[in-house]
Design a protein around this motif. Structure first.
Motif, PDB file in Angstrom:
ATOM      1  N   ARG A   9      56.967  88.513  90.732  1.00  0.00           N
ATOM      2  CA  ARG A   9      55.631  89.047  90.471  1.00  0.00           C
ATOM      3  C   ARG A   9      54.682  87.952  89.972  1.00  0.00           C
ATOM      4  O   ARG A   9      53.546  87.842  90.422  1.00  0.00           O
ATOM      5  N   ASP A  10      55.153  87.124  89.045  1.00  0.00           N
ATOM      6  CA  ASP A  10      54.303  86.081  88.474  1.00  0.00           C
ATOM      7  C   ASP A  10      53.894  85.037  89.511  1.00  0.00           C
ATOM      8  O   ASP A  10      52.748  84.584  89.522  1.00  0.00           O
ATOM      9  N   SER A  11      54.828  84.652  90.380  1.00  0.00           N
ATOM     10  CA  SER A  11      54.503  83.680  91.439  1.00  0.00           C
ATOM     11  C   SER A  11      53.474  84.247  92.405  1.00  0.00           C
ATOM     12  O   SER A  11      52.553  83.547  92.832  1.00  0.00           O
ATOM     13  N   ILE A  12      53.640  85.503  92.735  1.00  0.00           N
ATOM     14  CA  ILE A  12      52.692  86.152  93.650  1.00  0.00           C
ATOM     15  C   ILE A  12      51.312  86.202  93.007  1.00  0.00           C
ATOM     16  O   ILE A  12      50.305  85.844  93.632  1.00  0.00           O
ATOM     17  N   LEU A  13      51.255  86.629  91.737  1.00  0.00           N
ATOM     18  CA  LEU A  13      49.963  86.706  91.052  1.00  0.00           C
ATOM     19  C   LEU A  13      49.308  85.336  90.922  1.00  0.00           C
ATOM     20  O   LEU A  13      48.105  85.198  91.147  1.00  0.00           O
ATOM     21  N   ALA A  14      50.076  84.322  90.584  1.00  0.00           N
ATOM     22  CA  ALA A  14      49.521  82.975  90.442  1.00  0.00           C
ATOM     23  C   ALA A  14      48.957  82.474  91.770  1.00  0.00           C
ATOM     24  O   ALA A  14      47.853  81.918  91.820  1.00  0.00           O
ATOM     25  N   THR A  15      49.695  82.688  92.840  1.00  0.00           N
ATOM     26  CA  THR A  15      49.236  82.256  94.165  1.00  0.00           C
ATOM     27  C   THR A  15      48.001  83.041  94.587  1.00  0.00           C
ATOM     28  O   THR A  15      47.041  82.474  95.121  1.00  0.00           O
ATOM     29  N   ALA A  16      48.004  84.340  94.342  1.00  0.00           N
ATOM     30  CA  ALA A  16      46.852  85.174  94.698  1.00  0.00           C
ATOM     31  C   ALA A  16      45.619  84.771  93.888  1.00  0.00           C
ATOM     32  O   ALA A  16      44.509  84.716  94.426  1.00  0.00           O
ATOM     33  N   LEU A  17      45.802  84.462  92.599  1.00  0.00           N
ATOM     34  CA  LEU A  17      44.670  84.021  91.779  1.00  0.00           C
ATOM     35  C   LEU A  17      44.103  82.703  92.288  1.00  0.00           C
ATOM     36  O   LEU A  17      42.884  82.515  92.307  1.00  0.00           O
ATOM     37  N   SER A  22      39.630  79.969  95.083  1.00  0.00           N
ATOM     38  CA  SER A  22      39.139  79.076  96.134  1.00  0.00           C
ATOM     39  C   SER A  22      38.381  79.793  97.250  1.00  0.00           C
ATOM     40  O   SER A  22      37.453  79.223  97.825  1.00  0.00           O
ATOM     41  N   GLU A  23      38.754  81.044  97.543  1.00  0.00           N
ATOM     42  CA  GLU A  23      38.164  81.721  98.699  1.00  0.00           C
ATOM     43  C   GLU A  23      37.458  83.036  98.381  1.00  0.00           C
ATOM     44  O   GLU A  23      36.814  83.604  99.251  1.00  0.00           O
ATOM     45  N   VAL A 100      37.234  84.684  89.316  1.00  0.00           N
ATOM     46  CA  VAL A 100      38.199  85.375  88.456  1.00  0.00           C
ATOM     47  C   VAL A 100      37.443  86.258  87.466  1.00  0.00           C
ATOM     48  O   VAL A 100      37.876  87.362  87.151  1.00  0.00           O
ATOM     49  N   PHE A 101      36.295  85.789  87.000  1.00  0.00           N
ATOM     50  CA  PHE A 101      35.462  86.599  86.110  1.00  0.00           C
ATOM     51  C   PHE A 101      35.047  87.899  86.803  1.00  0.00           C
ATOM     52  O   PHE A 101      35.038  88.958  86.184  1.00  0.00           O
ATOM     53  N   ALA A 102      34.746  87.820  88.088  1.00  0.00           N
ATOM     54  CA  ALA A 102      34.396  89.032  88.837  1.00  0.00           C
ATOM     55  C   ALA A 102      35.566  90.018  88.831  1.00  0.00           C
ATOM     56  O   ALA A 102      35.365  91.229  88.730  1.00  0.00           O
TER      57      ALA A 102
END
Length: 187
Positions: A9-17, A22-23, A100-102
Motif C-alpha cells: 500500500r505504501d509503495s503504491i501511494l508513494a508512486t501515485a503521489l 508531476s502530472e 498535493v495541496f489540491a
C-alpha cells in the motif's frame, strides 16, 4: 499466492503521489502507477478497488503530511507564534506542492469526514482555541482557514507572487491575532 515484495500500500501511494506531483491528479491512472512499479494493473486492485479509492487514499495521505508539517512547525511555541508558524507552513506546503495541496482540500463525496480530516481539524482548532478561547474558536478557525486558503488559491493562480503572499500572510495574521487580544479585553 504471495504478492511481490515491491507491491504494498505504501509503495503504491508513494508512486501515485509522485505522479500527482508531476502530472496532476487528473492524469492519475491505475495503469500508469502500476507501470511505474513494474506491475500489472491487477496487482494494484488488491489494495485499491478503484481509481476513486486510490484518490481518496491519496487525499488522506496529503492530509497526514499536512498535519505532520503543521505539528512540526508548532513545536512548543506560544499560542500566537504557533499560529504564525502553522500558517506559514500551510502556505509553504500549498506553494511548494500545489497538486498535493489540491488533494489535501479534496473533501467532497464519501471521504469528506475521514479520521485524518478530523485529526487535522482538531489540531487546527486546538491551536486557535489557545489564542481565541473556546467560545470563539470555531468562528476564528473558520476565518483563519478561509484566509489561508484564499492566499493559497491566489498564489497558485499566479495572482500573488510568493513574496507578496507571505507579506500578506504576516499582515493578515497580525490583524487576526490583534483581534484575539481585542476580544479578550471585552470578555
Amino acid at each position: 499466492m504471495a504478492y511481490p515484495a515491491k507491491t504494498d500500500r505504501d509503495s503504491i501511494l508513494a508512486t501515485a503521489l509522485e505522479q500527482v506531483e508531476s502530472e496532476g491528479v487528473e492524469n492519475l491512472a491505475i495503469r500508469s502507477v502500476a507501470a511505474k512499479l513494474g506491475l500489472a494493473p491487477n496487482a494494484l486492485y488488491r489494495y485499491f478497488e478503484s481509481l476513486a479509492a486510490l484518490k481518496a487514499a491519496l487525499a488522506e495521505e496529503a492530509r497526514l503530511q499536512m498535519l505532520e508539517i503543521m505539528q512540526k512547525a508548532a513545536g512548543r511555541k506560544g499560542p500566537s507564534e504557533t499560529i504564525r508558524a502553522i500558517s506559514e507552513a500551510y502556505l509553504r506546503f500549498a506553494q511548494q506542492r500545489p497538486r498535493v495541496f489540491a488533494l489535501y482540500l479534496k473533501t467532497s463525496g464519501p471521504d469528506s469526514h475521514t479520521p485524518q480530516c478530523a485529526r487535522n481539524t482538531e489540531f487546527f482548532l486546538e491551536q486557535v482555541t489557545r489564542v481565541y478561547g473556546e467560545e470563539q474558536a470555531w468562528k476564528a478557525s473558520h476565518a483563519l482557514w478561509a484566509f489561508l486558503h484564499g492566499l493559497a488559491v491566489l498564489l497558485d493562480a499566479g495572482v500573488l507572487p510568493p513574496e507578496e503572499a507571505f507579506t500578506s500572510l504576516k499582515f493578515g495574521l497580525q490583524i487576526w491575532i490583534d483581534g484575539a487580544l481585542s476580544s479578550s479585553k471585552h470578555r
